[in-house]
Motif scaffolding. Sequence first.
Motif, PDB file in Angstrom:
ATOM      1  N   TYR A 102       0.840  -1.185   0.000  1.00  0.00           N
ATOM      2  CA  TYR A 102       0.000   0.000   0.000  1.00  0.00           C
ATOM      3  C   TYR A 102       0.881   1.242   0.000  1.00  0.00           C
ATOM      4  N   ARG A 103       0.389   2.277  -0.683  1.00  0.00           N
ATOM      5  CA  ARG A 103       1.017   3.594  -0.615  1.00  0.00           C
ATOM      6  C   ARG A 103      -0.021   4.587  -0.114  1.00  0.00           C
ATOM      7  N   ASN A 104       0.274   5.166   1.034  1.00  0.00           N
ATOM      8  CA  ASN A 104      -0.658   6.102   1.682  1.00  0.00           C
ATOM      9  C   ASN A 104      -2.045   5.484   1.838  1.00  0.00           C
ATOM     10  N   GLY A 105      -2.069   4.190   2.151  1.00  0.00           N
ATOM     11  CA  GLY A 105      -3.321   3.496   2.388  1.00  0.00           C
ATOM     12  C   GLY A 105      -3.987   2.935   1.159  1.00  0.00           C
TER      13      GLY A 105
ATOM     14  N   GLU B  71       6.501   8.998  -3.876  1.00  0.00           N
ATOM     15  CA  GLU B  71       6.778   9.344  -2.489  1.00  0.00           C
ATOM     16  C   GLU B  71       5.544   9.090  -1.632  1.00  0.00           C
ATOM     17  N   GLY B  72       5.761   8.580  -0.457  1.00  0.00           N
ATOM     18  CA  GLY B  72       4.642   8.339   0.446  1.00  0.00           C
ATOM     19  C   GLY B  72       4.978   7.288   1.481  1.00  0.00           C
ATOM     20  N   LEU B  73       3.971   6.955   2.285  1.00  0.00           N
ATOM     21  CA  LEU B  73       4.106   5.941   3.329  1.00  0.00           C
ATOM     22  C   LEU B  73       3.763   4.582   2.735  1.00  0.00           C
ATOM     23  N   TYR B  74       4.748   3.687   2.705  1.00  0.00           N
ATOM     24  CA  TYR B  74       4.554   2.365   2.117  1.00  0.00           C
ATOM     25  C   TYR B  74       4.341   1.346   3.234  1.00  0.00           C
ATOM     26  N   THR B  75       3.334   0.540   3.008  1.00  0.00           N
ATOM     27  CA  THR B  75       2.951  -0.475   3.988  1.00  0.00           C
ATOM     28  C   THR B  75       2.906  -1.836   3.312  1.00  0.00           C
ATOM     29  N   ILE B  76       3.524  -2.806   3.949  1.00  0.00           N
ATOM     30  CA  ILE B  76       3.399  -4.187   3.483  1.00  0.00           C
ATOM     31  C   ILE B  76       2.503  -4.915   4.477  1.00  0.00           C
ATOM     32  N   ARG B  77       1.491  -5.573   3.936  1.00  0.00           N
ATOM     33  CA  ARG B  77       0.543  -6.318   4.779  1.00  0.00           C
ATOM     34  C   ARG B  77       0.594  -7.782   4.383  1.00  0.00           C
ATOM     35  N   ALA B  78       0.847  -8.621   5.365  1.00  0.00           N
ATOM     36  CA  ALA B  78       0.860 -10.071   5.153  1.00  0.00           C
ATOM     37  C   ALA B  78      -0.364 -10.651   5.848  1.00  0.00           C
ATOM     38  N   ARG B  79      -1.195 -11.338   5.076  1.00  0.00           N
ATOM     39  CA  ARG B  79      -2.433 -11.905   5.608  1.00  0.00           C
ATOM     40  C   ARG B  79      -2.371 -13.414   5.531  1.00  0.00           C
ATOM     41  N   MET B  80      -2.731 -14.042   6.611  1.00  0.00           N
ATOM     42  CA  MET B  80      -2.798 -15.497   6.686  1.00  0.00           C
ATOM     43  C   MET B  80      -4.157 -15.842   7.276  1.00  0.00           C
ATOM     44  N   GLY B  81      -5.093 -16.099   6.405  1.00  0.00           N
ATOM     45  CA  GLY B  81      -6.445 -16.370   6.883  1.00  0.00           C
ATOM     46  C   GLY B  81      -7.041 -15.115   7.486  1.00  0.00           C
ATOM     47  N   GLU B  82      -7.495 -15.226   8.720  1.00  0.00           N
ATOM     48  CA  GLU B  82      -8.092 -14.092   9.402  1.00  0.00           C
ATOM     49  C   GLU B  82      -7.054 -13.231  10.109  1.00  0.00           C
TER      50      GLU B  82
ATOM     51  N   TYR C   5       8.431   5.285   5.393  1.00  0.00           N
ATOM     52  CA  TYR C   5       8.218   6.359   4.415  1.00  0.00           C
ATOM     53  C   TYR C   5       9.325   6.317   3.359  1.00  0.00           C
ATOM     54  N   VAL C   6       8.941   6.650   2.146  1.00  0.00           N
ATOM     55  CA  VAL C   6       9.883   6.761   1.021  1.00  0.00           C
ATOM     56  C   VAL C   6       9.849   8.201   0.538  1.00  0.00           C
TER      57      VAL C   6
ATOM     58  N   ASN D  75       5.920  15.437  -2.432  1.00  0.00           N
ATOM     59  CA  ASN D  75       4.569  15.076  -2.820  1.00  0.00           C
ATOM     60  C   ASN D  75       3.644  15.621  -1.741  1.00  0.00           C
ATOM     61  N   PRO D  76       2.706  16.511  -2.092  1.00  0.00           N
ATOM     62  CA  PRO D  76       1.891  17.144  -1.044  1.00  0.00           C
ATOM     63  C   PRO D  76       1.241  16.104  -0.143  1.00  0.00           C
ATOM     64  N   VAL D  77       1.310  16.360   1.172  1.00  0.00           N
ATOM     65  CA  VAL D  77       0.736  15.448   2.145  1.00  0.00           C
ATOM     66  C   VAL D  77      -0.594  16.019   2.632  1.00  0.00           C
ATOM     67  N   LYS D  78      -1.534  15.124   2.812  1.00  0.00           N
ATOM     68  CA  LYS D  78      -2.823  15.524   3.361  1.00  0.00           C
ATOM     69  C   LYS D  78      -2.795  15.326   4.872  1.00  0.00           C
ATOM     70  N   GLY D  79      -3.694  16.040   5.541  1.00  0.00           N
ATOM     71  CA  GLY D  79      -3.653  16.003   6.983  1.00  0.00           C
ATOM     72  C   GLY D  79      -2.807  17.126   7.522  1.00  0.00           C
ATOM     73  N   THR D  80      -2.760  17.250   8.816  1.00  0.00           N
ATOM     74  CA  THR D  80      -2.031  18.343   9.464  1.00  0.00           C
ATOM     75  C   THR D  80      -0.934  17.812  10.371  1.00  0.00           C
ATOM     76  N   ARG D  81      -0.344  16.711   9.985  1.00  0.00           N
ATOM     77  CA  ARG D  81       0.756  16.122  10.754  1.00  0.00           C
ATOM     78  C   ARG D  81       1.677  15.408   9.799  1.00  0.00           C
ATOM     79  N   PHE D  82       2.990  15.617   9.965  1.00  0.00           N
ATOM     80  CA  PHE D  82       3.961  14.981   9.072  1.00  0.00           C
ATOM     81  C   PHE D  82       5.260  14.778   9.834  1.00  0.00           C
ATOM     82  N   THR D  83       5.901  13.638   9.557  1.00  0.00           N
ATOM     83  CA  THR D  83       7.186  13.317  10.164  1.00  0.00           C
ATOM     84  C   THR D  83       8.297  13.630   9.168  1.00  0.00           C
ATOM     85  N   CYS D  84       9.145  14.585   9.521  1.00  0.00           N
ATOM     86  CA  CYS D  84      10.258  15.002   8.661  1.00  0.00           C
ATOM     87  C   CYS D  84      11.477  14.160   9.003  1.00  0.00           C
TER      88      CYS D  84
END
Length: 1555
Positions: free
Chosen positions: A410-413, A443-454, A462-463, A755-764
């Motif tokens: 995922y990138r930014n969800g 550019e954005g927050l990259y998430t790897i999700r591993a699913r095993m059944g439930e 961040y990249v 890359n413009p970020v949405k929201g009012t919080r960002f980690t530099c």
Amino acid sequence: MSLPFYQKLHQHYDRSYRNRDLSTTMSQYQQEKKSSAIYTHGSTAYSSRSSAAHRQESAAFSQASAASYQHQASRASEFALSSATSHKAASAYDYGYSHGLTDSSLMLDYSSKLSPQTKRAKRSLLSGEEKENLPSDYMVPIFSGRQVHVSGITDTEEQRIKEAAAYIAQRNLLASEEGVTASKRSSVSKQSMSTLHQEEAFEKKSRKVAIREKAEHLSLKKTLEETEAFHKKLNEDNLLHAPEFVIKPRSHTVWEKENVKLHCSIAGWPEPRVTWYKNQVPINVQAHPEKYIIESRYGMHTLEIIGCDFEDTAQYRASAMNAKGELSAYASVVVKRYKGEFDDTRFHSGASTLPPSFAVTPYGYASRFEIHFDDKFEVSFGREGETMSLGCRVVITPEIKHFQPEIQWYRNGAPVSPSKWVQTHWSGDRATLTFSHLNKEDEGLYTIRARMGEYYDQYSAYVFVRDADAEIEGAPASPLDVVCLDANKDYIIITWKQPAVDGGSPILGYFIDKCEVGTDTWTQCNDIPVKFARFPVTGLIEGRSYIFRVRAVNKVGIGLPSRVSEPVAALDPAEKARLKSRPSAPWTGQIIVTEEEPTEGVVPGPPTDLCVIEATQSYVVLSWKPPRQRGHEGILYFVEKCDAGTENWQRVNTELPVKSPRFALFDLAEGKSYRFRVRCSNSAGVGEPSEATEVTVVGDKLDIPKPPSNIIPSRNTDTSVVVTWEEPKDAKELVGYYIESSIVGSGKWEPCNNNPVKGTRFTCHGLKTGQSYIFRVRAVNAAGLSEYSQDSEPIEVKAAIAPPSPPCDITCLESFRDSMVLGWKQPDKTGGAEITGYYVNYREVIDGVPGRWREANIKAVSDEAYKISNLKENMVYQFQVAAMNIAGLGAPSAISASFKCEEWTIAVPGPPHSLKYSEVRKTSLVLQWKPPIHSGRTPVTGYFVDIKEASAREDRWRGLHEAALKHTYLKVQGLKEGESYVFRVRAINQAGVGKPSDLAGPVVAETRPGTKEVVVSVDDNGIISLNFECDQMAPSSEFTWSKDYVPTEDSPRLEVESKGNKTKMTFKDLGTDDLGIYSCDVTDTDGIASSYLIDEEELKRLLALSQEHKFPTVPVKSELAVEILEKGQVRFWMQAEKLSANAKVNYIFNDKEIFEGPKYKMHIDRNTGIIEMFMEKLQDEDEGTYTFQVQDGRATGHSTLVLIGDVYKKLQKEAEFQRQEWIRKQGPHFAEYLSWEVTGECNVLLKCKVANIKKETSIIWYKDDREISVDEKHDFKDGICTLLITEFSKKDAGIYEVVLKDDRGKDKSRLKLLDEAFKELMTEVCKTIALSATDLKIQSTAEGIRLYSFVTYYVDDLKVNWSHNGTPIRYSDRVKSGVTGEQIWLQINEPTPNDKGKYVMELFDGKTGHQKMVDLSGQAYDEAFAEFQRLKQAAIAEKNRARVVGGLPDVVTIQEGKALNLTCIVWGDPAPEVSWLKNEKLLASDEHCNLKFEAGKTAYFTINGVRTSDSGKYGLVVKNKYGSEISDFTVSVFIPEEEARSVAEEPQKGNKKAK
């Protein structure tokens, strides 16, 4: 009226409603009606034709109907109509070509003529039974709708237009020839009489003309068929689209030994090729035909797994691929296994009952999966155009064989789908995401999700993607996120996001470029840069696909282009939906089209719901709905505008009618007010206008947002900061925010995100640890970027504060009847803040069973020791300790050992505690401790420190000192580098030595890389300070200063200042009270510290240095000195370290100040600090003392030079010499006097460098006052004159002189090569000769073995010494040394094994010996000795070989009858055998020829009475065991008379020749 479409497919449909002729005629009529308006444009064309066309078409329809029912159609009327059709098509072409119609306008409308199907015709797919009941001659082509022209079919636009018009003409001509449009064409004629005249004209034509016309018609028909076939292929190309899953495969859970079937339905053209995968491995049906069955029928694809077992539990993938792309769908199969015994038939019998205990999870026996990520990707930084890979290892517990987890990125969800920019990979245990070409969109927050059944787990990082280097320095960065919106036939709206970096100057606007898919040609869409981040692109060709890009521009230039957009087709949304609803492959059956009855042309009504949907300063976009009254044909739109307050309407799109209900208007005056309306048009005419819009002001309705506010940074990690802000008020359509950071005081801002970020919080991220930063934020929307927010408060980058870790090593330091004293070690991690205290808990332990925990203290204790009161005597207790800082209370320590509360009666002190080491170096460290809590019966009087190696036994403890220490620290010296040590401390009182403390260590004696020491410094104001710097600090580390290892907090004599990784302790008034050891410790590190000793001697030095700084002097770089210049001038000079612009100098001579004048010239260079004074010459009255006094601000300085006595006279003499030298150099002179050098060839080269010469200058060489004749004339180009002496030896010793002279004067240079100078030269010659010596070689001779080396040449001064195995060789008759030419040799005659070994030849040049060595042993000796033996035997053989010594002549001439006597001496050992040959045949001795051999030495050859037959070639053969030899001679016998006659005849022959 015609029947509705849905009724025509039912049985009650009246098939006699129309006969074939009527149906065909109506179809042709409607087709002709549309083609008549193909090339008409504008309101004039439509209005001029509307009334006449209506009347003619009504009459034509009635005539066509009558003709159809009466079956009257003649060949004459067919030909006439064909001619008319051709003429009309040609006229249409001429009109289109002359009016500059694009190929699109021609191709789109003529394509509808390829089929008699009308625009409103409905398509239906009928069964075979229904097809039989339909008219047989009404055939509809497979493809319908508009044709899209494909680039590349014809070379130019003109050829495309001609091809379109010619095709229409040919098609109509062929249709008329077959009688398809006869009735319709006749309806266009004015009267039926004209038809009769045409029939008569046709009958008069000859049969030849008719046959020729028929042939032409057939040729045209063939051409038409080929063209139709070609365009059918074009239609197929237009239907190309990537695979799409209509039905995706579904996951299944089955029992063992059951069959399972996976289904999926796929659309796409060309028909996709489907491949099935199991855990990313292709399934091979041929290899496992009994296991898998794969089928594909009518777009439905199935995978059947037969007899599932537990290994079939896996993830299956269906991959569909064609020329347009690839798409995959996933499904999981889980095979459940029953643990107990049961009937296998239950799986196949369909029974639904199972044993009650049969219960497994969908993924095997495990009830829960634990998912962990190892080797995780961290926050990453890349640059546009680079490649990057993110990856981590996925560990799942328990592991199920043959079943893989579902991995999703995922990138930014939002899920990340594979594309040409990004690819995903799963290797079975590692997941990777690879960027082949980074863009800012990535550019954005990259998430790897591993699913095993439930169960699932995820990890994020961040990249960041930095801008690529600009091609033009100062140009803006590239825009990003180019997206195509609101695509239709007439325009496509392009949107993008503004870049964060403007290159240093504001962005003036943006250029939009387009490129047709399939080409690589980019075209700029706007001439003037647009500021609004949204723009409608017009001028597109309907049906074609385009990609777009955007470039930013500022005053410096144009930046790099953005990433291209996704392809988009210039089609209306309804048309796109219609194309998508088509079959995924060309339909090969018959399509039945039903029609409505033709009606009269209807002028369309006004459009409705007209409104302005978007307005900027560059364009206005209108939208409306089509009219309800529009007839059965397509309509076009004309847009009109007028200024507000007037009714002066102007048509905007006169030349290019609008085809879709949206339109973008350009070239409007900014700030001006307008109203708009729209008219509809078709072949019947132009309709009434729509209602006008409200007044619209041209300008940006969307304002640039206001800047954000309340920027608050907060600590996060040692390289990142979290920034929060408040959204600007009244912000509309915000795209996001850009954040920038700057190091405090630098004035340089860097973007934190691209890359413009949405929201009012960002980690530099990516910040420097320990640096202080400020931040600012900008808001972004389509109108532009806001102003910068106010700068945030500065924040130092360090890790956020966390509670400390648990303390450790709890021990009992002292025990009383009802209380105990505990000690512990402080936590390893303080959490980034100072520990403020500790809390102690305790519990009773009765018979090994612990009770409940109780609090021992309510107020935190600051020391690492605490006395717990109110305990029970002889009760056993356990303890826990927790540390606290400002972040909160940390976790409690591990439970201590059990301690019994009882009175300690021992008299000796308890163990010291809190041991720690610091200042670890390779040979020393400092050990510190705290006094024992229990001091015994008497106070502690001292301490003993013990040491041992960490790996040594307990009996290896040894004391470091004999006398007890009075203080609680010790600097341990004499450690062994790299060795690991442990320490302990024991306290002593009058009763004795107490128990040892806990161990400190192990610690390795080493100086770590980067270790720095405390440095003392004194500033310009005389302030003394100690400075320390640490590059290995943790984010929570702090500096702690101590004196004699006691903290110096709140000391009135010291002041401490720390910033970043540097700290400084300043002495306010350094004195004897400040003597001691000053140390600086760095907390939260592994003992990083350093100390500095200030003793009495150091105190004196520092005070003197401080005094010098308080009362400064001008630092002098060079003291006053004097030098003689080229013309004999005298220069006095000195140099200060630095001088300001206000520096002044006083010049003093013999205590009197002197000033600049004819005799003295003064100069000060304040940049270099050089002070000078010049005098033309030195006279006797100038002897004395010279002083330069310098004053620069409050700093003073002086330098003095004394020139008296011999010193002054020497200087005066040197000045006079330099003056004479200057005079000498006015003529030809030597820049470098005569010198020598030895060349590589061991020759001596005399050389000198001359200057100021000319053509007439001559040079003469002398040796011992005798001129040396030089063959070559000297060339003065390089200024070097040389004389080469080859093979230099003692005879070349002497005095050499060279003289330069011309009319300006002369100069000479002499070189004495005698005595020591000659020896020095010969030493260098010998050295060069020795260095030229070759390696020693071994040579065998008949006498023995020779060792030799060659030199360039040999001189007697070069001493040669030979040694054997390190012993000088004693020369004898057997071993000799010598020189032959350039060969230096050692001869060993008759060698023996004793001669084996190493031989060294030393060449001594007079100073140094040069050696060459050879090893004459082993194989080298054996080979040399064997060769010597061979040569020796050969020499013996040659010496004793039989040979003829002498006595035989080469030729013997003798008169016939005479006696011939020859004597020959032979030699050989043993005595040779002798034989004679005549004419190479053996000659025996007889009476005529007597042969004798006497004494083994003499051979006699005698012929008595020589005859002519004795003439011939004779040979003497001598032979013994060593060899043989033949000596030949010739015997010539002559007769005297013949000789006389031959002599007489010779003059006569000569006379004849003369004649």
